[in-house]
Design a protein around this motif. Structure first.
Motif, PDB file in Angstrom:
ATOM      1  N   ASP A 258      69.312  23.287  49.741  1.00  0.00           N
ATOM      2  CA  ASP A 258      70.121  22.630  51.088  1.00  0.00           C
ATOM      3  C   ASP A 258      71.392  22.424  50.886  1.00  0.00           C
ATOM      4  OD1 ASP A 258      67.719  21.749  52.830  1.00  0.00           O
ATOM      5  OD2 ASP A 258      68.115  19.852  52.180  1.00  0.00           O
ATOM      6  N   ARG A 259      72.137  22.564  49.140  1.00  0.00           N
ATOM      7  CA  ARG A 259      73.244  22.633  49.341  1.00  0.00           C
ATOM      8  C   ARG A 259      74.515  23.684  49.015  1.00  0.00           C
ATOM      9  NH1 ARG A 259      73.511  20.598  43.860  1.00  0.00           N
ATOM     10  NH2 ARG A 259      75.879  20.275  44.197  1.00  0.00           N
ATOM     11  N   SER A 260      72.956  24.805  49.126  1.00  0.00           N
ATOM     12  CA  SER A 260      73.802  26.358  49.466  1.00  0.00           C
ATOM     13  C   SER A 260      74.069  27.382  50.267  1.00  0.00           C
ATOM     14  CB  SER A 260      72.572  26.877  48.559  1.00  0.00           C
ATOM     15  OG  SER A 260      71.543  27.408  49.418  1.00  0.00           O
ATOM     16  N   ASP A 261      74.891  28.139  50.004  1.00  0.00           N
ATOM     17  CA  ASP A 261      75.125  29.193  50.763  1.00  0.00           C
ATOM     18  C   ASP A 261      74.534  30.121  50.970  1.00  0.00           C
ATOM     19  OD1 ASP A 261      78.060  27.106  51.844  1.00  0.00           O
ATOM     20  OD2 ASP A 261      78.842  28.248  50.009  1.00  0.00           O
ATOM     21  N   VAL A 262      74.273  31.057  50.029  1.00  0.00           N
ATOM     22  CA  VAL A 262      73.640  31.617  49.996  1.00  0.00           C
ATOM     23  C   VAL A 262      72.735  31.945  48.692  1.00  0.00           C
ATOM     24  CG1 VAL A 262      72.976  34.542  49.916  1.00  0.00           C
ATOM     25  CG2 VAL A 262      75.103  33.727  50.240  1.00  0.00           C
ATOM     26  N   VAL A 263      71.446  31.944  48.843  1.00  0.00           N
ATOM     27  CA  VAL A 263      69.959  31.609  47.998  1.00  0.00           C
ATOM     28  C   VAL A 263      69.328  33.104  47.918  1.00  0.00           C
ATOM     29  CG1 VAL A 263      67.148  30.495  47.959  1.00  0.00           C
ATOM     30  CG2 VAL A 263      69.268  30.074  49.400  1.00  0.00           C
ATOM     31  N   LEU A 264      68.915  33.116  46.263  1.00  0.00           N
ATOM     32  CA  LEU A 264      68.637  34.599  45.780  1.00  0.00           C
ATOM     33  C   LEU A 264      67.311  34.346  45.467  1.00  0.00           C
ATOM     34  CD1 LEU A 264      71.443  35.123  43.174  1.00  0.00           C
ATOM     35  CD2 LEU A 264      70.946  36.285  45.321  1.00  0.00           C
ATOM     36  N   MET A 265      66.091  34.676  46.073  1.00  0.00           N
ATOM     37  CA  MET A 265      64.997  34.906  46.059  1.00  0.00           C
ATOM     38  C   MET A 265      64.346  35.356  45.346  1.00  0.00           C
ATOM     39  SD  MET A 265      62.218  33.141  47.097  1.00  0.00           S
ATOM     40  CE  MET A 265      60.721  33.553  46.352  1.00  0.00           C
ATOM     41  N   VAL A 266      63.760  35.107  43.757  1.00  0.00           N
ATOM     42  CA  VAL A 266      63.832  36.133  42.837  1.00  0.00           C
ATOM     43  C   VAL A 266      62.352  35.918  42.851  1.00  0.00           C
ATOM     44  CG1 VAL A 266      63.486  36.227  40.554  1.00  0.00           C
ATOM     45  CG2 VAL A 266      65.126  35.332  41.889  1.00  0.00           C
ATOM     46  N   ILE A 267      62.090  37.525  42.973  1.00  0.00           N
ATOM     47  CA  ILE A 267      60.343  37.766  43.344  1.00  0.00           C
ATOM     48  C   ILE A 267      60.085  38.635  41.910  1.00  0.00           C
ATOM     49  CG2 ILE A 267      58.440  39.330  44.196  1.00  0.00           C
ATOM     50  CD1 ILE A 267      60.621  38.498  46.885  1.00  0.00           C
ATOM     51  N   ASP A 268      59.056  38.404  41.041  1.00  0.00           N
ATOM     52  CA  ASP A 268      58.624  38.860  39.813  1.00  0.00           C
ATOM     53  C   ASP A 268      57.987  40.409  40.322  1.00  0.00           C
ATOM     54  OD1 ASP A 268      57.364  40.249  37.063  1.00  0.00           O
ATOM     55  OD2 ASP A 268      56.298  37.793  36.691  1.00  0.00           O
ATOM     56  N   GLY A 269      58.911  41.550  39.999  1.00  0.00           N
ATOM     57  CA  GLY A 269      58.471  42.845  40.686  1.00  0.00           C
ATOM     58  C   GLY A 269      56.844  43.241  39.680  1.00  0.00           C
ATOM     59  N   SER A 270      56.728  43.224  38.546  1.00  0.00           N
ATOM     60  CA  SER A 270      55.942  43.013  37.608  1.00  0.00           C
ATOM     61  C   SER A 270      54.287  42.376  38.169  1.00  0.00           C
ATOM     62  CB  SER A 270      55.979  43.054  36.217  1.00  0.00           C
ATOM     63  OG  SER A 270      56.235  41.490  36.276  1.00  0.00           O
ATOM     64  N   THR A 271      54.356  41.664  38.843  1.00  0.00           N
ATOM     65  CA  THR A 271      53.395  40.651  39.493  1.00  0.00           C
ATOM     66  C   THR A 271      52.528  40.856  40.961  1.00  0.00           C
ATOM     67  OG1 THR A 271      54.578  38.979  39.616  1.00  0.00           O
ATOM     68  CG2 THR A 271      53.353  39.419  37.475  1.00  0.00           C
ATOM     69  N   GLY A 290      71.795  31.837  54.410  1.00  0.00           N
ATOM     70  CA  GLY A 290      71.776  33.062  53.591  1.00  0.00           C
ATOM     71  C   GLY A 290      70.604  33.442  52.328  1.00  0.00           C
ATOM     72  N   LEU A 291      69.890  34.692  52.878  1.00  0.00           N
ATOM     73  CA  LEU A 291      69.329  34.984  52.147  1.00  0.00           C
ATOM     74  C   LEU A 291      69.175  36.665  51.520  1.00  0.00           C
ATOM     75  CD1 LEU A 291      66.109  33.697  50.429  1.00  0.00           C
ATOM     76  CD2 LEU A 291      64.848  34.667  52.687  1.00  0.00           C
ATOM     77  N   ILE A 292      68.864  36.080  50.049  1.00  0.00           N
ATOM     78  CA  ILE A 292      68.439  37.914  49.653  1.00  0.00           C
ATOM     79  C   ILE A 292      67.426  37.588  48.756  1.00  0.00           C
ATOM     80  CG2 ILE A 292      69.866  39.676  47.533  1.00  0.00           C
ATOM     81  CD1 ILE A 292      72.818  38.172  48.356  1.00  0.00           C
ATOM     82  N   LEU A 293      66.463  38.895  48.595  1.00  0.00           N
ATOM     83  CA  LEU A 293      65.500  39.537  47.748  1.00  0.00           C
ATOM     84  C   LEU A 293      65.823  39.878  46.125  1.00  0.00           C
ATOM     85  CD1 LEU A 293      62.964  39.994  51.098  1.00  0.00           C
ATOM     86  CD2 LEU A 293      62.757  37.532  50.024  1.00  0.00           C
ATOM     87  N   VAL A 294      65.593  39.683  45.241  1.00  0.00           N
ATOM     88  CA  VAL A 294      65.678  39.807  44.148  1.00  0.00           C
ATOM     89  C   VAL A 294      64.364  39.789  43.602  1.00  0.00           C
ATOM     90  CG1 VAL A 294      67.077  39.451  42.038  1.00  0.00           C
ATOM     91  CG2 VAL A 294      68.105  38.763  43.846  1.00  0.00           C
ATOM     92  N   ILE A 295      64.267  41.705  43.213  1.00  0.00           N
ATOM     93  CA  ILE A 295      62.975  42.030  42.508  1.00  0.00           C
ATOM     94  C   ILE A 295      63.312  42.060  41.632  1.00  0.00           C
ATOM     95  CG2 ILE A 295      61.190  43.686  42.999  1.00  0.00           C
ATOM     96  CD1 ILE A 295      61.775  41.296  45.801  1.00  0.00           C
ATOM     97  N   ASN A 296      63.385  41.304  40.137  1.00  0.00           N
ATOM     98  CA  ASN A 296      63.164  41.447  39.285  1.00  0.00           C
ATOM     99  C   ASN A 296      62.294  41.602  38.601  1.00  0.00           C
ATOM    100  OD1 ASN A 296      64.776  40.318  36.889  1.00  0.00           O
ATOM    101  ND2 ASN A 296      63.649  38.811  36.330  1.00  0.00           N
TER     102      ASN A 296
END
Length: 442
Positions: A258-271, A290-296
Motif C-alpha cells: 500500500d505504501r509503495s510506488d512499484v512492486v517487484l513480484m518475485v517468482i521462483d523460476g525453478s518451480t 506499478g508491477l514488475i514480474l521478477v523471475i528469480n
C-alpha cells in the motif's frame, strides 16, 4: 497511502470471525462453535463513512498456552496483528459475561498503547442491556453491545472505530524517492534480491522459509535516483498452523504494498508459477501499484534458446490480468540482469504518473470507435460523449456515455488496449470508469 488497520481480537469462541464476516459483508472467515477454529489471520478492506480500512481477523488468544503449541502460535499471530493495528476491537461474550481471561487480555491490550474498542458480542436484548455494564471495568471506555450474528449495532461499532483511526490524509513523502516493495511466496529469493540490488547484506538470507519477519525499509541510490526498497515476509497460502507455523507478518507485507510506488513480484523460476503467486500478484494489481514480474533463480534452469520465450508465453497465458506488467528473468545469486531493475522501476513509476491531455485522448477514443463501433442492445447503441483522465497512480480514465449499462466489459477492455497502445502505461494497472452524462440522450 497505507490504509488504517483494525485488528479484531479476543479469547477463543467469542464470535470474532462472525463479526469479521459481518463487517466484511460476506462469509469470509471459517466459523465454528469449537474454540480455535481460526488459526491464521484474515484481511479484508471495507469502507465506512468514506473511510477505507483493512480489518484483520485473528485466532482466539489463549494466554496460558505455551508458544510451541498451536494455540500458542495463534497468540503470536494475534500479537503481530495488534502491534501493526491502528485500532483494536476487543471482542467479549455478552452471554458468558466478563471472565478472568478477558481481564488478562485487557492487560496485554493496554500495553499496546493503541485505541481499544470493547465489543460485547452475542447481545440479544438491546432494550434492557445489562451485559455491557460489567465490561466498563476493563478500562477502555463505553462498551458497544452488538449481535454479529444478526448484524445489530455493527454500525455503531464502526462509528466508534472510525473515530479512533488516524488521519487518512496523504502521508509525507520525499517527492523524488521511489518506494519499492518486494513481495512473493516464502523462499523465492526476495531477501537475496534486495541484497543484490543494494550491493550489501542488509537482510537475513536463509533456505528456511519465513526468515524475514518484518517489512524492512532500506534506502539506496542508483543512476542518480533515490529509492527505498522494502523486503517483506513471504506470503504463505492459508493452511493449518500444524503444517507450517506462520511466524512472519503478512500484514506488514500488505502494508508495504500500500505504501509503495512499484512492486517487484518475485517468482521462483525453478518451480514455476503457483496459484499463490497469482493471488499475491493480484493484491498488488488491486492496490493499483506499478508491477514488475521478477523471475528469480534463472541460473538453476536448464535452458535452450527458447526457454525464456516459452516461460514468458506461459506466464502471459496464466496471468492474463497482468498483461501490462514487464517480465525480467534474473538470478539474485549471480546478479544476472539485477542491474536492470532500478532503471525498469523508474520507468514504471514514470508510467504510473503519466497524464494524457483530454483532446489527444478523445482523438484516440474516436478513432478506436470508428475502427470497432460501440456495442448495441435492442436497438440502443452506446454513445461515448468524451473521456478524460481523472488521476494517476494508477491512471484513471472516466468515460461519459449515454447509457452505462451498454458498455460491455469486453469493449471497455478494447478501449483500454487502445489507450495502452497509444500512450504506453506499461507496468501499471489502469482504472476505467463509465458514467452517464446527465441530460444528453442518444
Amino acid at each position: 497511502m497505507a490504509k488504517p488497520i483494525v485488528a479484531i481480537v479476543g479469547r477463543p469462541n467469542v464470535g470474532k470471525s462472525t463479526l469479521f464476516n459481518r463487517l466484511a459483508g460476506g462469509r469470509i472467515a471459517i466459523v465454528d462453535d469449537r474454540p480455535g477454529v481460526t488459526r491464521d489471520r484474515l484481511y479484508f478492506d471495507t469502507e465506512w463513512q468514506n473511510t477505507v480500512m483493512t480489518i484483520v481477523d485473528t485466532g482466539g488468544i489463549d494466554l496460558v498456552e505455551e508458544e510451541s503449541t498451536i494455540l500458542g502460535q495463534v497468540r503470536l499471530q494475534a500479537a503481530i496483528a495488534m502491534e501493526e493495528a491502528d485500532a483494536i476491537v476487543f471482542v467479549v461474550d455478552g452471554q458468558v459475561g466478563l471472565t478472568a481471561e478477558d481481564e488478562a487480555l485487557a492487560v496485554l491490550l493496554r500495553r499496546t498503547k493503541k485505541p481499544v474498542i470493547v465489543c460485547v458480542n452475542k447481545t440479544d436484548n438491546f432494550v434492557n442491556n445489562f451485559n455491557a455494564v460489567e465490561f466498563y471495568s476493563l478500562g477502555f471506555g463505553e462498551p458497544i453491545a452488538v449481535s454479529s450474528l444478526h448484524g445489530m449495532n455493527t454500525g455503531d461499532l464502526l462509528d466508534a472505530v472510525v473515530k479512533e483511526l488516524p488521519d487518512t490524509g496523504e502521508e509525507f513523502r520525499e517527492p523524488d524517492v521511489i518506494r519499492i516493495a518486494v513481495i512473493g511466496r516464502p523462499n523465492v529469493g526476495k531477501s537475496s534480491l534486495v541484497n543484490a540490488i543494494i550491493g550489501q547484506n542488509r537482510t537475513i538470507v536463509s533456505d528456511m522459509a519465513g526468515t524475514t519477519r518484518d517489512a524492512i525499509d532500506t534506502p539506496f541510490k542508483a543512476n542518480g535516483q533515490d529509492y527505498i526498497i522494502v523486503d517483506t515476509a513471504g506470503m504463505r497460502k492459508r493452511k493449518n498452523v500444524e503444517e507450517g507455523p506462520e511466524r512472519y507478518s503478512v500484514i506488514r507485507a500488505l502494508r508495504a504494498v500500500d505504501r509503495s510506488d512499484v512492486v517487484l513480484m518475485v517468482i521462483d523460476g525453478s518451480t514455476g508459477l503457483t496459484e499463490q503467486d497469482k493471488k499475491i500478484a493480484g493484491y498488488a494489481d488491486e492496490a493499483g501499484r506499478g508491477l514488475i514480474l521478477v523471475i528469480n533463480k534463472w541460473d538453476l534452469i536448464e535452458k535452450d534458446q527458447n526457454t525464456m520465450h516459452r516461460m514468458e508465453k506461459q506466464l502471459r497465458q496464466e496471468l492474463g490480468f497482468l498483461a501490462y506488467a514487464p517480465i525480467l528473468f534474473i538470478s539474485a545469486l549471480t546478479k544476472q540482469r539485477v542491474s536492470k531493475l532500478p532503471e525498469l522501476v523508474s520507468f514504471v513509476a514514470e508510467q504510473q504518473n503519466h497524464r494524457v491531455t483530454t483532446s489527444v485522448l478523445n482523438d484516440v477514443i474516436s478513432q478506436a470507435v470508428q475502427l470497432n463501433p460501440a456495442p448495441t442492445d435492442k436497438g440502443r447503441r452506446l454513445k461515448i460523449f468524451y473521456c478524460t483522465q481523472a488521476g494517476v497512480k494508477p491512471p484513471n480514465f472516466i468515460f461519459f456515455v449515454n447509457e452505462p449499462e451498454l458498455m460491455h466489459f469486453s469493449y471497455l477492455r478494447y478501449l483500454e488496449n487502445q489507450i495502452r497502445k497509444n500512450f504506453g502505461f506499461e507496468g501499471t494497472p489502469v482504472r476505467m470508469t463509465v458514467r452517464q452524462k446527465g441530460g444528453d440522450n442518444d
